[in-house]
Design an enzyme around this catalytic site. Structure first.
Site, PDB file in Angstrom:
ATOM      1  N   ASP A  95      -5.416  -0.150   5.909  1.00 55.22           N
ATOM      2  CA  ASP A  95      -6.140  -0.582   7.122  1.00 55.22           C
ATOM      3  C   ASP A  95      -7.419   0.314   7.341  1.00 55.22           C
ATOM      4  O   ASP A  95      -8.727   0.050   7.665  1.00 55.22           O
ATOM      5  CB  ASP A  95      -5.574  -0.512   8.447  1.00 55.22           C
ATOM      6  CG  ASP A  95      -4.081  -1.406   8.190  1.00 55.22           C
ATOM      7  OD1 ASP A  95      -4.161  -2.280   7.407  1.00 55.22           O
ATOM      8  OD2 ASP A  95      -3.301  -1.353   9.024  1.00 55.22           O
ATOM      9  N   ASP A 139       0.876  -1.315   0.227  1.00 60.43           N
ATOM     10  CA  ASP A 139      -0.090   0.020   0.254  1.00 60.43           C
ATOM     11  C   ASP A 139       0.840   1.194  -0.042  1.00 60.43           C
ATOM     12  O   ASP A 139       0.550   2.396  -0.594  1.00 60.43           O
ATOM     13  CB  ASP A 139      -1.116  -0.101   1.268  1.00 60.43           C
ATOM     14  CG  ASP A 139      -0.587  -0.176   2.527  1.00 60.43           C
ATOM     15  OD1 ASP A 139       0.619  -0.220   2.756  1.00 60.43           O
ATOM     16  OD2 ASP A 139      -1.123  -0.021   3.595  1.00 60.43           O
ATOM     17  N   GLY A 141      -2.923  -6.281  18.533  1.00 58.58           N
ATOM     18  CA  GLY A 141      -1.505  -6.746  18.052  1.00 58.58           C
ATOM     19  C   GLY A 141      -1.636  -8.095  17.293  1.00 58.58           C
ATOM     20  O   GLY A 141      -0.682  -8.928  17.224  1.00 58.58           O
ATOM     21  N   ALA A 142      -2.724  -8.424  16.910  1.00 56.67           N
ATOM     22  CA  ALA A 142      -3.088  -9.737  16.227  1.00 56.67           C
ATOM     23  C   ALA A 142      -3.389  -9.340  14.626  1.00 56.67           C
ATOM     24  O   ALA A 142      -3.233 -10.056  13.733  1.00 56.67           O
ATOM     25  CB  ALA A 142      -4.527 -10.069  16.367  1.00 56.67           C
TER      26      ALA A 142
HETATM   27  C1  GLA Z   1      -0.016  -2.568   8.570  1.00 61.74           C
HETATM   28  C2  GLA Z   1      -0.111  -1.148   7.797  1.00 61.74           C
HETATM   29  C3  GLA Z   1      -0.789  -1.187   6.634  1.00 61.74           C
HETATM   30  C4  GLA Z   1      -0.139  -2.049   5.517  1.00 61.74           C
HETATM   31  C5  GLA Z   1       0.299  -3.553   6.342  1.00 61.74           C
HETATM   32  C6  GLA Z   1       1.335  -4.543   5.625  1.00 61.74           C
HETATM   33  O1  GLA Z   1      -0.986  -3.129   8.912  1.00 61.74           O
HETATM   34  O2  GLA Z   1      -0.863  -0.363   8.711  1.00 61.74           O
HETATM   35  O3  GLA Z   1      -0.846  -0.005   6.060  1.00 61.74           O
HETATM   36  O4  GLA Z   1       1.298  -1.466   5.202  1.00 61.74           O
HETATM   37  O5  GLA Z   1       0.947  -3.316   7.594  1.00 61.74           O
HETATM   38  O6  GLA Z   1       0.509  -4.572   4.116  1.00 61.74           O
END
Ligand code: GLA
Length: 395
Positions: A172, A37, A122-123
């Site tokens: 996310d 991302d 943390g999961a």
């Molecule tokens: C975390 C970050 C996301 C992404 C993922 C790995 O969840 O918040 O933006 O980079 O790691 O794909």
């Protein structure tokens, strides 16, 4: 015991007067496209049936307060000048959102807020994004603004960058806010164009295996990875001026300049360009209902994350290796930022039981940790709960 929206509402009523607005904001899974991302690549996340719930109402005495059910703590907020605090850490996710409202000129009336949820922390299920998105969404509704969801997503991400200190990508927050029941989101992180694709797994289901480990370096290592990718881009740009991110780079370009991409930079760039291409192929696999091919790519992603991007750990590698032993598991890999958290597994429904009854004891024996597993359903993104819709209509 699992916290429900009703519990959050009850707590609000116990602490404060009035009928609050209730907003839910989900965690997420990601089928494929990890660490792509922030490299302008593609991702394939979905919002899940684990969420953070906010109950919020305007206050009558001019003071603003946030109560965290998880920490059983109340924090008084200064709405004029929200700044990060050294403790309690949980409040920074929210203060960053408030800071953005102030800086962007969106008025915020004094409020009382209670929040809590059932996303394990943390999961790798993005409990933090769900908190940021839920709060931004709630403030928007409560204060009668009409801020676009994409802008709320950026407000949430800004909070993570500047008040939490993780230079996360957009995945996310996007997934939490924009999720759609029974669909994955095919998101282009460069243009933010997206489409929903029905997740038709037929005889298969998604099983998350929570390693229960969270390595303390996770945030700093995350920022280091991002930095290494940027170094790669800076070097390649000298040869290919049109390159602005690893999205613009092919595998051949990386291989061609192996000697200049020093230290870990070569491995990091190679993984990213391969993963960006892999997500595009995986999305075709999904369209063709070829889950076999899709699962194979999940294993490939894990290999890359473990060997080239180095964001796995012995516990996660073990869980993926165990999964590989089962013909009923089509694919498995570490999910999210890494260094702990969950693996995501594509498992034949009638073999879930035998898979878990083999992996659990093996994991306990090897690491002395009781494996936690979750079967998740795909849900809609951040929204007002139906119970408080009536209240919204009155606002
Ligand atoms: C975390 C970050 C996301 C992404 C993922 C790995 O969840 O918040 O933006 O980079 O790691 O794909």
């Amino acid at each position: 015991m699992e916290l429900t929206a009703q519990d959050v509402l009850n707590k609000f009523k116990e602490l404060y007067p009035g009928e609050p607005l209730v907003v839910r904001s989900p965690g997420r899974i990601n089928l494929i496209g990890e660490h792509t991302d922030y490299n302008d690549g593609f991702v394939m996340p979905a919002a899940i049936d684990r969420e953070t719930v906010f109950a919020i109402a305007e206050s009558v005495d001019g003071r603003s307060e946030i109560y965290s059910i998880k920490y059983n703590q109340t924090f008084s907020v200064d709405l004029r000048d929200p700044k990060p605090v050294s403790a309690p850490a949980w409040v920074n996710y929210l203060l960053g959102v408030l800071r953005q409202f102030v800086d962007k000129g969106y008025s915020v009336q004094p409020f009382r807020c209670v929040f809590g949820g059932n996303i394990p922390m943390g999961a790798g299920l993005s409990s933090s994004a769900s908190v940021e998105c839920g709060f931004a969404f709630a403030l928007n509704v409560l204060n009668h603004h009409a801020i676009d969801k994409k802008d709320l997503i950026k407000i949430a991400q800004w909070s993570e960058h500047h008040f939490v200190g993780v230079k996360c990508g957009i995945m996310d927050q996007f997934a939490s806010m924009m999720g759609s029941e029974n669909h994955v989101i095919l998101l282009d992180c460069r243009s933010l164009e997206y489409r929903y694709s029905p997740l038709e797994l037929k005889d298969f289901t998604i099983v998350l295996c929570d390693s229960k480990v969270k390595h303390s370096l996770v945030d700093s290592e995350y920022n280091t990875r991002r930095n290494e990718c940027e170094q790669g881009v800076a070097i390649l740009k000298k040869y290919y001026p049109a390159v602005n991110s690893l999205r613009d780079v092919s595998e051949n370009m990386v291989l061609e300049h192996k000697d200049e991409l020093k230290g870990k930079v070569f491995d990091r760039c190679l993984y990213i360009v391969q993963e960006i291409a892999r997500v595009q192929q995986a999305s075709r696999d999904l369209e063709n209902h070829d889950l076999q091919a899709f699962g194979k790519k999940m294993f490939e992603t894990h290999e890359g994350l473990s060997k080239l991007y180095e964001v796995s750990c012995p516990e996660l590698d073990f869980l993926v290796d165990e999964a590989k032993k089962f013909s009923g598991v089509l694919g498995a890999r570490v999910m999210g930022g890494g260094f702990g958290g969950c693996t995501i597994n594509l498992v034949k429904k009638d073999e879930v039981g035998s898979f878990l009854s083999a992996v659990r004891p093996a994991y306990a024996e090897k690491f002395g940790i009781a494996l936690e597993t979750y079967i998740v359903n795909i849900k809609d993104g951040t929204s007002v709960t139906s119970k408080s819709i009536e209240k919204i209509n009155l606002l």
